[in-house]
Design a protein around this motif. Structure first.
Motif, short mmCIF file in Angstrom:
data_model
loop_
_atom_site.label_atom_id
_atom_site.label_comp_id
_atom_site.label_asym_id
_atom_site.label_seq_id
_atom_site.Cartn_x
_atom_site.Cartn_y
_atom_site.Cartn_z
N ILE A 241 26.47 -11.38 -11.24
CA ILE A 241 27.79 -11.93 -11.59
C ILE A 241 28.04 -11.81 -13.09
O ILE A 241 29.14 -11.45 -13.53
CB ILE A 241 27.90 -13.40 -11.12
CG1 ILE A 241 27.95 -13.46 -9.59
CG2 ILE A 241 29.15 -14.05 -11.71
CD1 ILE A 241 27.92 -14.88 -9.05
N ILE A 242 27.02 -12.11 -13.88
CA ILE A 242 27.15 -12.01 -15.34
C ILE A 242 27.48 -10.58 -15.75
O ILE A 242 28.36 -10.34 -16.59
CB ILE A 242 25.84 -12.47 -16.02
CG1 ILE A 242 25.61 -13.97 -15.78
CG2 ILE A 242 25.88 -12.17 -17.52
CD1 ILE A 242 24.28 -14.47 -16.27
N ILE A 243 26.81 -9.62 -15.15
CA ILE A 243 27.04 -8.21 -15.49
C ILE A 243 28.45 -7.78 -15.08
O ILE A 243 29.13 -7.06 -15.83
CB ILE A 243 25.98 -7.33 -14.81
CG1 ILE A 243 24.59 -7.67 -15.35
CG2 ILE A 243 26.28 -5.86 -15.03
CD1 ILE A 243 23.45 -7.05 -14.58
N ILE A 244 28.93 -8.23 -13.93
CA ILE A 244 30.27 -7.87 -13.45
C ILE A 244 31.35 -8.45 -14.37
O ILE A 244 32.32 -7.76 -14.73
CB ILE A 244 30.48 -8.36 -12.01
CG1 ILE A 244 29.58 -7.57 -11.06
CG2 ILE A 244 31.94 -8.21 -11.59
CD1 ILE A 244 29.54 -8.12 -9.64
N ILE A 245 31.18 -9.70 -14.78
CA ILE A 245 32.15 -10.32 -15.71
C ILE A 245 32.18 -9.55 -17.03
O ILE A 245 33.25 -9.31 -17.60
CB ILE A 245 31.79 -11.80 -15.95
CG1 ILE A 245 31.98 -12.61 -14.66
CG2 ILE A 245 32.64 -12.38 -17.07
CD1 ILE A 245 31.54 -14.05 -14.77
N GLY A 246 31.01 -9.15 -17.50
CA GLY A 246 30.96 -8.34 -18.72
C GLY A 246 31.70 -7.03 -18.56
O GLY A 246 32.39 -6.57 -19.48
N ALA A 247 31.59 -6.42 -17.39
CA ALA A 247 32.28 -5.15 -17.13
C ALA A 247 33.79 -5.32 -17.14
O ALA A 247 34.53 -4.39 -17.47
CB ALA A 247 31.82 -4.58 -15.79
N VAL A 248 34.29 -6.50 -16.78
CA VAL A 248 35.73 -6.78 -16.81
C VAL A 248 36.21 -7.03 -18.24
O VAL A 248 37.31 -6.64 -18.63
CB VAL A 248 36.06 -7.98 -15.91
CG1 VAL A 248 37.52 -8.38 -16.05
CG2 VAL A 248 35.73 -7.66 -14.46
N ILE A 249 35.38 -7.71 -19.04
CA ILE A 249 35.75 -8.06 -20.41
C ILE A 249 35.95 -6.82 -21.28
O ILE A 249 36.86 -6.77 -22.12
CB ILE A 249 34.68 -8.99 -21.02
CG1 ILE A 249 34.76 -10.37 -20.38
CG2 ILE A 249 34.84 -9.10 -22.54
CD1 ILE A 249 33.67 -11.32 -20.85
N VAL A 250 35.10 -5.81 -21.10
CA VAL A 250 35.13 -4.64 -21.99
C VAL A 250 36.49 -3.96 -22.04
O VAL A 250 37.07 -3.80 -23.13
CB VAL A 250 34.02 -3.64 -21.60
CG1 VAL A 250 34.20 -2.32 -22.36
CG2 VAL A 250 32.65 -4.22 -21.90
N PRO A 251 37.08 -3.52 -20.91
CA PRO A 251 38.38 -2.84 -21.01
C PRO A 251 39.51 -3.76 -21.44
O PRO A 251 40.43 -3.32 -22.15
CB PRO A 251 38.61 -2.31 -19.58
CG PRO A 251 37.78 -3.17 -18.71
CD PRO A 251 36.59 -3.54 -19.51
N LEU A 252 39.47 -5.04 -21.05
CA LEU A 252 40.52 -5.98 -21.42
C LEU A 252 40.57 -6.18 -22.93
O LEU A 252 41.63 -6.04 -23.57
CB LEU A 252 40.31 -7.31 -20.70
CG LEU A 252 41.31 -8.42 -21.04
CD1 LEU A 252 42.72 -8.02 -20.63
CD2 LEU A 252 40.90 -9.73 -20.35
N CYS A 253 39.42 -6.51 -23.52
CA CYS A 253 39.37 -6.71 -24.97
C CYS A 253 39.58 -5.40 -25.73
O CYS A 253 40.17 -5.39 -26.80
CB CYS A 253 38.02 -7.34 -25.36
SG CYS A 253 37.82 -9.05 -24.82
N GLY A 254 39.09 -4.30 -25.16
CA GLY A 254 39.30 -3.01 -25.79
C GLY A 254 40.77 -2.65 -25.88
O GLY A 254 41.23 -2.11 -26.90
N TYR A 255 41.55 -2.96 -24.84
CA TYR A 255 42.99 -2.67 -24.84
C TYR A 255 43.70 -3.49 -25.93
O TYR A 255 44.56 -2.97 -26.66
CB TYR A 255 43.59 -2.99 -23.48
CG TYR A 255 45.08 -2.82 -23.42
CD1 TYR A 255 45.65 -1.55 -23.34
CD2 TYR A 255 45.93 -3.93 -23.45
CE1 TYR A 255 47.03 -1.39 -23.29
CE2 TYR A 255 47.30 -3.77 -23.40
CZ TYR A 255 47.85 -2.50 -23.33
OH TYR A 255 49.22 -2.36 -23.29
#
Length: 442
Positions: A241-255
């Motif tokens: 779950i921690i890894i999946i949440i991190g995968a969501v954060i990357v493109p959102l913050c990157g945008y």
């Protein structure tokens, strides 16, 4: 004929406009779209003595933070997670170096913006863009650091443990994400308050960033890894779950960072230096993994020598970058800075080494021979780093790269590699000449 000339002039005008637009976009942190006049520069001339006092006090504060981190490493190396999952040792220099790089490049960028007067006009945009930028970088490179630690730990042994891999990845991602947010806010506060107190943030921001980054990140990593270790063999849901949440954060913050004028260039340029630095620091982690198993006393000094060297070269690079951005004559600025930094190595390192000795940490006696070889390693490390920094920052500026985004990750990673390697050589020499230190190899 007139039509041809008119078309030619039109093409030249469009080319000029495109070139001008590219220049503005690539230097958005310097002259944002609505700026109509050159920014106000308040830090033109600086007294060398006053600058030296600022730097030395910040080094002392930062150094004691790193001593605390070193003492913490000396304690947590005996925890069961470090003993059973030895890849965590490889992760420590890479992740600590990563966090130091992100916070120090943030401090360097904000210091430049302080010199250019943007804190007064665009503080909200600066805060939002930079927090999202380092969050995106931290999570992604935290995952890469864990992957490198798994690979480096797996290849020599020839075996792969999925539970250990998930533990390393989840620990790294969660630690990097949380530490980035907290430390990013602290660094913004440091630069803002130094501006209000008329203190040059180039002198104090990067050392504070590095020291807080080491202590906070190591504490979080040790605690999170220990908690996740308890679930090994029973469940893989929580780390997944921690890894999946991190995968969501990357493109959102990157945008969000990409849409921000102050961080678009950093998002574009910052990946190669940070990833390269992580690889270099991981090489230092392999050296640390070997030397710690042979010389227990080295762990407590590794963070100090690496941290002090990284702090000094970061200040050097930050001041040189600011000199370029503000149009100062970098020769006089950097000549005095280099001398001040080299002078500070001996008293600074002696204070921290004897503090460790006074606290009876490190499993190593404070003999004159030990002090000589330790100080020789520290002096050589800083000298090499300052030399490399001078030419690297000048080269980056010459080829259109922003040193605030690119120089510090390379330099601090080289500081980790050089510091760990030189300290390992020093301990090896002490072992060979039999320094009469019964604890050296324990």
């Amino acid at each position: 004929m007139n039509r041809i000339k008119s078309n030619s002039n039109s093409r030249m005008t469009r080319t000029s406009e495109c070139s001008s637009e590219t220049e503005v976009n690539s230097n958005a942190y310097r002259l944002v779209a609505n700026d109509t006049k050159p920014p106000d520069i308040k830090y033109g001339k600086e007294n060398s003595w006053f600058a030296g006092v600022q730097m030395f006090l910040s080094f002392l504060l930062a150094g004691f933070g790193m001593v605390a981190a070193s003492l913490l490493l000396d304690v947590v190396q005996h925890w069961i997670v470090f003993k059973k999952v030895s890849e965590v040792y490889i992760l420590v220099p890479a992740l600590l170096g990563l966090k130091g790089n992100l916070e120090m490049t943030l401090a360097s960028r904000l210091s430049t913006n302080a010199h250019l007067g943007h804190l007064e006009t665009s503080l909200g945009s600066l805060v939002m863009g930079n927090l999202c930028l380092i969050q995106c970088q931290a999570v992604l490179v935290g995952f890469l650091a864990a992957s490198a630690a798994v690979a480096m730990g797996w290849i020599p042994k020839g075996q792969f443990d999925i539970h250990h891999a998930l533990l390393l990845c989840a620990s790294s991602v969660l630690t990097a994400s949380f530490a980035s947010f907290v430390l990013g806010l602290i660094m913004i506060g440091v630069v803002v308050f130094s501006r209000k107190l008329n203190i040059n943030p180039d002198n104090i921001a990067t050392p504070i960033a590095a020291s807080l980054g080491d202590l906070t990140t190591l504490a979080l990593l040790s605690w999170i890894a220990s908690l996740l270790y308890k679930s090994i063999g029973t469940s893989v849901i929580f780390p997944s779950i921690i890894i999946i949440i991190g995968a969501v954060i990357v493109p959102l913050c990157g945008y969000i960072a990409w849409k921000n004028n102050f961080t678009r260039q950093a998002l574009d340029e910052g990946w190669v230096p940070v990833v390269s630095a992580m690889v270099i620091s991981s090489a230092g982690g392999l050296i640390l993994d070997y030397t710690v198993s042979k010389y227990k006393g080295i762990a407590v000094y590794q963070l100090v020598i690496n941290g002090i060297g990284g702090n000094m070269v970061a200040v050097h690079a930050s001041r040189l970058s600011t000199a370029f951005h503000t149009g100062q004559k970098e020769g006089s600025v950097i000549s005095s800075t280099t001398k001040l930094l080299l002078i500070m190595v001996v008293p600074g390192q002696l204070i921290f080494v004897y503090t460790i000795g006074y606290l009876r940490a490190g499993h190593t006696s404070m003999t004159p021979t030990f002090i000589f070889f330790y100080m020789s390693a520290a002096m050589l490390q800083v000298f090499l780093l300052l030399l490399i920094s001078h030419y690297m920052v000048m080269w980056m500026w010459k080829f259109g790269m922003d040193p605030d985004n690119s120089a510090i990750p390379y330099l601090t990673a080289l500081g980790d590699l050089l510091g760990t390697a030189l300290l390992g050589v020093a301990f090896r020499i002490l072992d060979i000449i039999d320094d009469d230190d019964a604890d050296l190899g324990e």
